[in-house]
Design a protein around this motif. Sequence first.
Motif, PDB file in Angstrom:
ATOM      1  N   TYR A  79       0.797  -1.225   0.000  1.00  0.00           N
ATOM      2  CA  TYR A  79       0.000   0.000   0.000  1.00  0.00           C
ATOM      3  C   TYR A  79       0.832   1.279   0.000  1.00  0.00           C
ATOM      4  O   TYR A  79       0.267   2.366  -0.052  1.00  0.00           O
ATOM      5  CB  TYR A  79      -0.930   0.003   1.209  1.00  0.00           C
ATOM      6  CG  TYR A  79      -1.932  -1.111   1.199  1.00  0.00           C
ATOM      7  CD1 TYR A  79      -2.978  -1.105   0.278  1.00  0.00           C
ATOM      8  CD2 TYR A  79      -1.838  -2.170   2.087  1.00  0.00           C
ATOM      9  CE1 TYR A  79      -3.901  -2.125   0.254  1.00  0.00           C
ATOM     10  CE2 TYR A  79      -2.754  -3.192   2.070  1.00  0.00           C
ATOM     11  CZ  TYR A  79      -3.792  -3.177   1.150  1.00  0.00           C
ATOM     12  OH  TYR A  79      -4.704  -4.185   1.139  1.00  0.00           O
ATOM     13  N   GLU A  82       1.908   6.345   1.955  1.00  0.00           N
ATOM     14  CA  GLU A  82       0.966   7.470   2.041  1.00  0.00           C
ATOM     15  C   GLU A  82      -0.135   7.147   3.051  1.00  0.00           C
ATOM     16  O   GLU A  82      -0.577   5.994   3.140  1.00  0.00           O
ATOM     17  CB  GLU A  82       0.323   7.709   0.670  1.00  0.00           C
ATOM     18  CG  GLU A  82       1.174   8.539  -0.262  1.00  0.00           C
ATOM     19  CD  GLU A  82       1.304   9.968   0.211  1.00  0.00           C
ATOM     20  OE1 GLU A  82       0.283  10.647   0.264  1.00  0.00           O
ATOM     21  OE2 GLU A  82       2.429  10.393   0.541  1.00  0.00           O
ATOM     22  N   ARG A  84      -3.497   6.314   4.661  1.00  0.00           N
ATOM     23  CA  ARG A  84      -4.711   5.714   4.113  1.00  0.00           C
ATOM     24  C   ARG A  84      -5.765   5.687   5.208  1.00  0.00           C
ATOM     25  O   ARG A  84      -5.464   5.926   6.365  1.00  0.00           O
ATOM     26  CB  ARG A  84      -4.427   4.273   3.682  1.00  0.00           C
ATOM     27  CG  ARG A  84      -3.410   4.150   2.596  1.00  0.00           C
ATOM     28  CD  ARG A  84      -4.002   4.572   1.284  1.00  0.00           C
ATOM     29  NE  ARG A  84      -5.164   3.741   0.955  1.00  0.00           N
ATOM     30  CZ  ARG A  84      -5.106   2.695   0.147  1.00  0.00           C
ATOM     31  NH1 ARG A  84      -3.973   2.340  -0.395  1.00  0.00           N
ATOM     32  NH2 ARG A  84      -6.201   2.001  -0.115  1.00  0.00           N
ATOM     33  N   GLN A  86      -8.815   3.402   7.116  1.00  0.00           N
ATOM     34  CA  GLN A  86      -9.265   2.043   7.331  1.00  0.00           C
ATOM     35  C   GLN A  86     -10.666   2.062   7.923  1.00  0.00           C
ATOM     36  O   GLN A  86     -10.934   2.744   8.902  1.00  0.00           O
ATOM     37  CB  GLN A  86      -8.304   1.317   8.283  1.00  0.00           C
ATOM     38  CG  GLN A  86      -8.740  -0.084   8.562  1.00  0.00           C
ATOM     39  CD  GLN A  86      -7.729  -0.861   9.398  1.00  0.00           C
ATOM     40  OE1 GLN A  86      -6.632  -0.393   9.659  1.00  0.00           O
ATOM     41  NE2 GLN A  86      -8.117  -2.042   9.815  1.00  0.00           N
ATOM     42  N   SER A  92      -9.367   1.458   2.829  1.00  0.00           N
ATOM     43  CA  SER A  92     -10.414   1.864   1.909  1.00  0.00           C
ATOM     44  C   SER A  92     -10.069   3.172   1.233  1.00  0.00           C
ATOM     45  O   SER A  92      -9.121   3.854   1.601  1.00  0.00           O
ATOM     46  CB  SER A  92     -11.738   2.026   2.642  1.00  0.00           C
ATOM     47  OG  SER A  92     -11.891   1.018   3.593  1.00  0.00           O
ATOM     48  N   LYS A  93     -10.887   3.506   0.289  1.00  0.00           N
ATOM     49  CA  LYS A  93     -10.762   4.800  -0.368  1.00  0.00           C
ATOM     50  C   LYS A  93     -11.702   5.781   0.320  1.00  0.00           C
ATOM     51  O   LYS A  93     -12.653   5.377   0.993  1.00  0.00           O
ATOM     52  CB  LYS A  93     -11.139   4.672  -1.848  1.00  0.00           C
ATOM     53  CG  LYS A  93     -10.131   3.852  -2.638  1.00  0.00           C
ATOM     54  CD  LYS A  93     -10.336   4.013  -4.122  1.00  0.00           C
ATOM     55  CE  LYS A  93     -11.526   3.257  -4.635  1.00  0.00           C
ATOM     56  NZ  LYS A  93     -11.413   1.820  -4.705  1.00  0.00           N
ATOM     57  N   ILE A  94     -11.439   7.047   0.100  1.00  0.00           N
ATOM     58  CA  ILE A  94     -12.273   8.055   0.758  1.00  0.00           C
ATOM     59  C   ILE A  94     -13.712   7.961   0.273  1.00  0.00           C
ATOM     60  O   ILE A  94     -14.649   8.188   1.033  1.00  0.00           O
ATOM     61  CB  ILE A  94     -11.669   9.451   0.519  1.00  0.00           C
ATOM     62  CG1 ILE A  94     -10.388   9.560   1.336  1.00  0.00           C
ATOM     63  CG2 ILE A  94     -12.640  10.540   0.919  1.00  0.00           C
ATOM     64  CD1 ILE A  94      -9.576  10.758   1.044  1.00  0.00           C
ATOM     65  N   SER A  95     -13.883   7.534  -0.977  1.00  0.00           N
ATOM     66  CA  SER A  95     -15.248   7.460  -1.514  1.00  0.00           C
ATOM     67  C   SER A  95     -16.065   6.350  -0.850  1.00  0.00           C
ATOM     68  O   SER A  95     -17.281   6.307  -0.994  1.00  0.00           O
ATOM     69  CB  SER A  95     -15.190   7.234  -3.024  1.00  0.00           C
ATOM     70  OG  SER A  95     -14.300   6.179  -3.311  1.00  0.00           O
ATOM     71  N   ASP A  96     -15.381   5.448  -0.123  1.00  0.00           N
ATOM     72  CA  ASP A  96     -16.117   4.363   0.542  1.00  0.00           C
ATOM     73  C   ASP A  96     -16.783   4.814   1.836  1.00  0.00           C
ATOM     74  O   ASP A  96     -17.580   4.071   2.405  1.00  0.00           O
ATOM     75  CB  ASP A  96     -15.165   3.205   0.878  1.00  0.00           C
ATOM     76  CG  ASP A  96     -14.584   2.577  -0.356  1.00  0.00           C
ATOM     77  OD1 ASP A  96     -15.250   2.682  -1.409  1.00  0.00           O
ATOM     78  OD2 ASP A  96     -13.489   1.999  -0.287  1.00  0.00           O
ATOM     79  N   ILE A 130      -6.534  14.962   3.784  1.00  0.00           N
ATOM     80  CA  ILE A 130      -7.313  13.714   3.825  1.00  0.00           C
ATOM     81  C   ILE A 130      -8.444  13.816   4.850  1.00  0.00           C
ATOM     82  O   ILE A 130      -9.559  13.359   4.618  1.00  0.00           O
ATOM     83  CB  ILE A 130      -6.369  12.521   4.109  1.00  0.00           C
ATOM     84  CG1 ILE A 130      -7.130  11.191   4.014  1.00  0.00           C
ATOM     85  CG2 ILE A 130      -5.692  12.612   5.464  1.00  0.00           C
ATOM     86  CD1 ILE A 130      -6.211   9.992   3.941  1.00  0.00           C
ATOM     87  N   GLU A 133     -11.250  15.815   3.393  1.00  0.00           N
ATOM     88  CA  GLU A 133     -12.039  15.047   2.431  1.00  0.00           C
ATOM     89  C   GLU A 133     -12.987  14.091   3.151  1.00  0.00           C
ATOM     90  O   GLU A 133     -14.138  13.921   2.737  1.00  0.00           O
ATOM     91  CB  GLU A 133     -11.107  14.267   1.501  1.00  0.00           C
ATOM     92  CG  GLU A 133     -10.507  15.153   0.422  1.00  0.00           C
ATOM     93  CD  GLU A 133      -9.421  14.444  -0.362  1.00  0.00           C
ATOM     94  OE1 GLU A 133      -9.729  13.386  -0.930  1.00  0.00           O
ATOM     95  OE2 GLU A 133      -8.287  14.948  -0.377  1.00  0.00           O
ATOM     96  N   GLU A 137     -17.071  13.973   3.017  1.00  0.00           N
ATOM     97  CA  GLU A 137     -17.873  12.768   2.773  1.00  0.00           C
ATOM     98  C   GLU A 137     -18.901  12.565   3.883  1.00  0.00           C
ATOM     99  O   GLU A 137     -20.040  12.182   3.609  1.00  0.00           O
ATOM    100  CB  GLU A 137     -16.966  11.533   2.700  1.00  0.00           C
ATOM    101  CG  GLU A 137     -16.184  11.409   1.404  1.00  0.00           C
ATOM    102  CD  GLU A 137     -17.096  11.209   0.195  1.00  0.00           C
ATOM    103  OE1 GLU A 137     -18.060  10.446   0.325  1.00  0.00           O
ATOM    104  OE2 GLU A 137     -16.839  11.842  -0.842  1.00  0.00           O
TER     105      GLU A 137
END
Lengths: 154, 193
Positions: A79, A82, A84, A86, A92-96, A130, A133, A137
């Motif tokens: 990974y 950077e 991330r 969880q 996961s991605k931020i869109s999740d 991050i 963001e 969301e």
Amino acid sequence: MAKFARKGKGGTPTLSTASLPDIVFMLLFFFMVTTVMREVDLKISVKLPQATEIKKLEKKSLVSYIYVGAPIKAFQKVYGTEPRLQLNDELSKISDVGAYISAEREKMDERDIPFMTTSIKADMEVKMGIISEIKQELKKASALKINYSTRKGL
Amino acid sequence: MARPVQEINAGSMADIAFLLLIFFLVTTTMDVDSGITRKLSAIPPENQPKPPDVKERNVYIVLINQHNQLAVEGELMAVNKLCDGVKEFINNPNDDPNLSEKKDEAIDVPFLGMMELSKGVVSLQNDKGTSYYKYIEIQNELVRAFNELRDELSMRKFGMLYKDLDDPKQKAVKKVYPMTISEAEPRNVGGKK
């Protein structure tokens, strides 16, 4: 005539250990009741920042967690380094985040939904990009009560 | 003569219990979740009219840049002065025209009588490159400022700290000093990092 045989010469009498199990059981029950099993395996390292004006999170069942931080050593090959986020057990991605929040909501009692809190457990070294963001969301998912998880003290 | 029932040797019971105890000791996590609780502002619906602008003197602008420097009302400031700065801004004891205005009419707050409420709003803006710990530090200071304001008021009126008051009184104090911290969208001044 001495009916009582003298044992030894005043040596220390042995301590009765008969009640030891009871004491230990008491401790055991205390820990059994207070224990909270670790729910997630963190794949990222999170060192919480410190603060003084903190509030306790009252009901654990109302809280969903978002972890943010750099992946731990074992996962850095896959990974990278950077930061991330969880959710549950997966990176996961931020869109999740939106899907995660609605899944958490589904699990909850209908009455409790307004009290749902999202706790952001972020490493102190991550950048605000991050976090912002994630907050964006959360706003979209209308999970507005958040808690920046911190340690006590400064 | 009936044989007496043999007693079970309970000597190893302690060992078994210890074993379990150690298992629970190891797996237990004692940390209580705690942190700074905030409320995000909802995204306004698109067709909603714009809220009225807040006068410049009523906004206390707090900026954190990508080098974790703090600027308040356009000037650099040390973090430890922020709390007092916010308190002075909200209270404005000397009616300084640069600090926050009072609301036009005093409001009758239960338990407290007529109170002049401040129109002041703290606006917090950070850069995308700001470190999280700095952001938390600033948030902490802002929350502390409001908590101290509340404490001072409840000390003056009730002789108790805010957290020791009962619910309706807490509500009253909260009404005088609502936590008016608004967070602006972060800017990306520092470039991609």
